[in-house]
Design a protein around this motif. Sequence first.
Motif, PDB file in Angstrom:
ATOM      1  N   PHE A  52       0.820  -1.198   0.000  1.00  0.00           N
ATOM      2  CA  PHE A  52       0.000   0.000   0.000  1.00  0.00           C
ATOM      3  C   PHE A  52       0.858   1.254   0.000  1.00  0.00           C
ATOM      4  N   GLY A  53       2.041   1.160   0.610  1.00  0.00           N
ATOM      5  CA  GLY A  53       2.965   2.287   0.548  1.00  0.00           C
ATOM      6  C   GLY A  53       3.379   2.588  -0.877  1.00  0.00           C
ATOM      7  N   GLY A  54       3.737   1.550  -1.621  1.00  0.00           N
ATOM      8  CA  GLY A  54       4.089   1.749  -3.019  1.00  0.00           C
ATOM      9  C   GLY A  54       2.927   2.247  -3.845  1.00  0.00           C
ATOM     10  N   LEU A  55       1.727   1.761  -3.539  1.00  0.00           N
ATOM     11  CA  LEU A  55       0.529   2.181  -4.264  1.00  0.00           C
ATOM     12  C   LEU A  55       0.267   3.670  -4.072  1.00  0.00           C
ATOM     13  N   ILE A  56       0.356   4.113  -2.827  1.00  0.00           N
ATOM     14  CA  ILE A  56       0.108   5.524  -2.533  1.00  0.00           C
ATOM     15  C   ILE A  56       1.189   6.404  -3.146  1.00  0.00           C
ATOM     16  N   ALA A  57       2.446   5.953  -3.033  1.00  0.00           N
ATOM     17  CA  ALA A  57       3.548   6.768  -3.534  1.00  0.00           C
ATOM     18  C   ALA A  57       3.523   6.921  -5.041  1.00  0.00           C
ATOM     19  N   THR A  58       2.883   5.983  -5.756  1.00  0.00           N
ATOM     20  CA  THR A  58       2.846   6.040  -7.208  1.00  0.00           C
ATOM     21  C   THR A  58       1.727   6.933  -7.724  1.00  0.00           C
ATOM     22  N   LEU A  59       0.800   7.329  -6.880  1.00  0.00           N
ATOM     23  CA  LEU A  59      -0.225   8.284  -7.300  1.00  0.00           C
ATOM     24  C   LEU A  59       0.448   9.586  -7.751  1.00  0.00           C
ATOM     25  N   PRO A  60      -0.148  10.316  -8.673  1.00  0.00           N
ATOM     26  CA  PRO A  60       0.507  11.521  -9.214  1.00  0.00           C
ATOM     27  C   PRO A  60       0.495  12.699  -8.252  1.00  0.00           C
ATOM     28  N   VAL A  61       1.044  12.479  -7.051  1.00  0.00           N
ATOM     29  CA  VAL A  61       1.010  13.532  -6.041  1.00  0.00           C
ATOM     30  C   VAL A  61       2.037  14.625  -6.280  1.00  0.00           C
ATOM     31  N   SER A  62       3.087  14.337  -7.029  1.00  0.00           N
ATOM     32  CA  SER A  62       4.030  15.400  -7.396  1.00  0.00           C
ATOM     33  C   SER A  62       3.897  15.774  -8.866  1.00  0.00           C
ATOM     34  N   THR A  63       3.672  14.782  -9.732  1.00  0.00           N
ATOM     35  CA  THR A  63       3.492  15.069 -11.157  1.00  0.00           C
ATOM     36  C   THR A  63       2.217  15.864 -11.402  1.00  0.00           C
ATOM     37  N   GLY A  64       1.151  15.518 -10.694  1.00  0.00           N
ATOM     38  CA  GLY A  64      -0.127  16.213 -10.874  1.00  0.00           C
ATOM     39  C   GLY A  64      -0.022  17.709 -10.636  1.00  0.00           C
ATOM     40  N   PRO A  65       0.484  18.150  -9.462  1.00  0.00           N
ATOM     41  CA  PRO A  65       0.633  19.589  -9.248  1.00  0.00           C
ATOM     42  C   PRO A  65       1.549  20.256 -10.267  1.00  0.00           C
ATOM     43  N   ALA A  66       2.605  19.556 -10.691  1.00  0.00           N
ATOM     44  CA  ALA A  66       3.495  20.132 -11.705  1.00  0.00           C
ATOM     45  C   ALA A  66       2.736  20.381 -13.006  1.00  0.00           C
ATOM     46  N   TYR A  67       1.884  19.429 -13.412  1.00  0.00           N
ATOM     47  CA  TYR A  67       1.108  19.605 -14.642  1.00  0.00           C
ATOM     48  C   TYR A  67       0.042  20.682 -14.497  1.00  0.00           C
TER      49      TYR A  67
END
Length: 264
Positions: free
Chosen positions: A34-49
């Motif tokens: 679940f840690g890997g699952l959460i970390a792969t969400l676009p939490v940094s890429t999304g705001p950049a876009y």
Amino acid sequence: MIDADWLPLLIRAAAASGVVVLASLVAERVGPFFGGLIATLPVSTGPAYVLLAIDHDDAFIAGAALSSVVTNVSMIAFLVALVLASPRCRMPVSLGGSIALWIGLAAALKLLPWSVAGALAANAAAYALAFLLVRRSPPAPVTRRAVPRWYDVPLRAVLVGLLVVGVTTASSWIGPAATGIGAIFPIALSSLTAVVHQRLGGAAASATMRGAVIANPGFLLSVLTVHLLAVPAGRWGALAAGLAVSLGWSAGLLVWKRRQAAAG
């Protein structure tokens, strides 16, 4: 006194940092998969876009997203390298080597002309090799307890904030292709790996990145959706659809994991 022109960018960078910090803190506490699952969400890429979409048109976002699709091959290699190296090497060696691999592959991929079909074929080949290598490397048991460090959260916030500011500021000069590469630099996954490795050891870092390998196709489908929809549907609709695709993939994995646990 902060220049008024910089204030919106700094506020957005701080907001993006807060999202990533929250996601990584949750990831550390819910187990490797679940840690890997959460970390792969676009939490940094999304705001950049989102920041890029404010300053650029639909065609620019579409071009950047195609570049991100191609560069996801580097992300897959980065994750697999961490899965294999983290239990065997100290954190600076495993993380530094994986980042160097990401940079080298991203630079090589940028030299080639890419179509959507070619980018998807490259990703399919990378996934096939990745799942084979990860499957042949059984996870080691996690034996260490977490040791809190005062600088973990501030460090992650600073790293993500710098990424958002850097990509957004440079985008007007480097163009959509290079922007798409920079937007998916694995800063959130790198910071999470560093923290988990230090707190729980290499086995836990490896297990977390193993979960990220399984979750990564959702990220690929997300940026692919943005590329395909940015021009016909507009960049804001494309970004919303990309987020929905990513969340849908994650929800599907959660259901699969629950059924797997029930069957076991």
